[in-house]
Design an enzyme around this catalytic site. Sequence first.
Site, mmCIF file in Angstrom:
data_model
loop_
_atom_site.group_PDB
_atom_site.id
_atom_site.type_symbol
_atom_site.label_atom_id
_atom_site.label_comp_id
_atom_site.label_asym_id
_atom_site.label_seq_id
_atom_site.Cartn_x
_atom_site.Cartn_y
_atom_site.Cartn_z
ATOM 1 N N GLU A 1 0.546 -1.409 0.056
ATOM 2 C CA GLU A 1 0.089 0.023 -0.301
ATOM 3 C C GLU A 1 1.036 1.945 0.077
ATOM 4 O OE1 GLU A 1 -3.004 -0.538 -0.785
ATOM 5 O OE2 GLU A 1 -3.283 -2.195 -0.130
ATOM 6 N N ASP B 1 4.128 -5.415 -5.762
ATOM 7 C CA ASP B 1 4.225 -5.890 -5.079
ATOM 8 C C ASP B 1 5.360 -6.361 -4.443
ATOM 9 O OD1 ASP B 1 1.381 -7.192 -4.404
ATOM 10 O OD2 ASP B 1 1.707 -8.191 -7.001
HETATM 11 ZN ZN LIG Z 1 -2.439 -2.561 -4.825
#
Ligand SMILES: [Zn+2]
Length: 684
Positions: free
Chosen positions: A524, A588
């Site tokens: 995030e 990621d």
């Molecule tokens: Zn995401």
Amino acid sequence: MQRLTFMACLLLLGGLAVQAQTTTPGSSPAADRLKPMVSFDVNAMDKSVDPCNDFYQYACGNWIKNNPIPADQPDWGRFNELHEHNQMVLRNILDKTSADDSSRSSNDQKIGDYYYSCMDEAGIDAKGITPLQPTLDRINGLSGKDQLPELMGYLHTHGVNALFSFGSEPDAKDSKMEIAGTDQGGLGLPDRDYYLKTDAKSVELRKAYVAHITKMFELMGESPDKAAADAATVMKLETALATASMDRVERRDPNKTYHKMTVTELQNLSPSFTWNSYFATLKGPGFTSLDVSAPEFVKGMNQMVATASVDDLKTYLRWQAVHATAPILPTAFVTENFNFYGKTLTGSTELRPRWKRCVQFTDGDLGEALGKAYVAEEFPPASKAATLKMVNELEAALKTDITELNWMTPETKKQALDKLAHITNKIGYPDKWRDYSTLTIVRGDALGNSLRANEFEFKRQLNKIGKPVDRAEWGMTPPTVNAYYNGQMNNINFPAGILQPPFYDPKVDDAVNYGAIGAVIGHELTHGFDDEGSQFDAEGNLHNWWTPKDREQFDKLEACFVNEYDGFVAVDDVHVRGKLTLGENTADNGGMHIAHMALLDVLTTTPEKPTDGFTPDQRFFVGWAQVWCESERPEFARMMAQVNEHSPGKYRVNGVVGNMPEFQKAYSCKPDAPMLRKPMCRTW
Ligand SMILES: [Zn+2]
């Protein structure tokens, strides 16, 4: 209705019309029970596989083998297991509150009676389509196109999202203020490309869609011939809207969806639709300018309205009304809706049990009333404190990472660090709960409750126009198994629903928690610096803070990810779309990188010994991988490749760890091991 807030989530959940109707993760047939969730599961692994050959299969092989997809699901993974657990908790709350008891609190009356009404299938069947009749009467009463704006105001207020969408949004260039905004919409298929692609699979799906619309018209009482003709009309009108719509990859660029203009300028784009009549019907705050996200769409919509007959427009709106309400109409409508959106589009073979659908609808319509009860039962203060501690550690790691970057000049670094310092953290649930006191929920009126809840939410959004942005507001309900970054508020948000095993488990070692929730937090945070988020500044404004040279470097590094993920196969001959998934893949990869940095920091002060025969580094990577163990039906995988900005679980694991020298070291992989990407991509 949520419009253009730039929210990047951990996974797709409820973001699509089709999802909302059929496929939010949910159930396994034999699982009417609460089962404990496991964080690091040796039994889920397939140790016969070399981790350097296929790490995903190594970490998840036995889980995939032992957890077939339930008949009522399009896919099945660890997220679904946790979602299932949360649904059971919510069901227990709703079972208690749905008893007809005059001593219930106002919120308990609302969630309890909403759920009770939804569960009353016999009562809903007995009423037939009568509860929708007032809406249908309004549509049938349309006698000229000059009345269309007023009718659209009524329909939008009651959850029928036909023709276009309208609501409030933070001004992308003045992020402290809410403004009005309109955007493309009005389609029944998940994406514009479904209407336009010419391959055999797409042609076949369109035929099935028209057959579905035909059946829905028949259920409304039309003759087969009339129903078939009407379905063809709907297809023609929706195709016109689809043709005028922007595609998903283009929409990832926030500059391309921001066009602030005066109401007069909007009116000039679409002479056949009187916007001021539409706005007047909404009875919201007044305004003179707004964001028109897709001006070309407005022109296309105008063209469609100008050329279609009044009867054709009525046919299209009748379909949209029954489509929007189908899940809460009598059984025949629910079944037909599932046959297309569940079976054909996602490959599920059984409808989810009614209680699971009703829990989901209650969460959707009364999320913060239900969520408050959920938090009281499931979210201890210790979990909030532990999450906050990890967030601080991850932010420190990203600060170090930015400071040490070799491709960014000090000038841009200063801006990046300033943006990072301004990110605010929201954990668990809202500080101030939403007030539902003006929403009436009537026991025994399932559709009425749904329409009134839509009206409540639409008005709530409308009333924001012209007011300061409320940054404390949540875009997800507390039981949600997901997380997000909001670019316009520059904040990261972690609902209580995800802050439990397999993401966070106070009973396991740091290595596993940093690989799971640590990497989710990192994910995030990194969204603030992905291809989209990086275009917003510390205050959440769409404002360039990069030097041209640094941006060029960034784009070059990002292109590596686009190429890499373009090479991954989603299903059959369908590839992952590197440009569509770029933001998520960046998050990621960056998230895992800084989570590993943070873990190393923790291990220097509190070293961990190998556990179950795995070093802390090895456990870190398995911790990440086991969050993503999943299987997808081929129909669903095909749809996701088209519309989902997230890569399939397999590549969220193998793509990411294959880019990390830290992984190579942890598992002593040889330089030519199949897992290792050539080249290894890295931005953050
Ligand atoms: Zn995401």
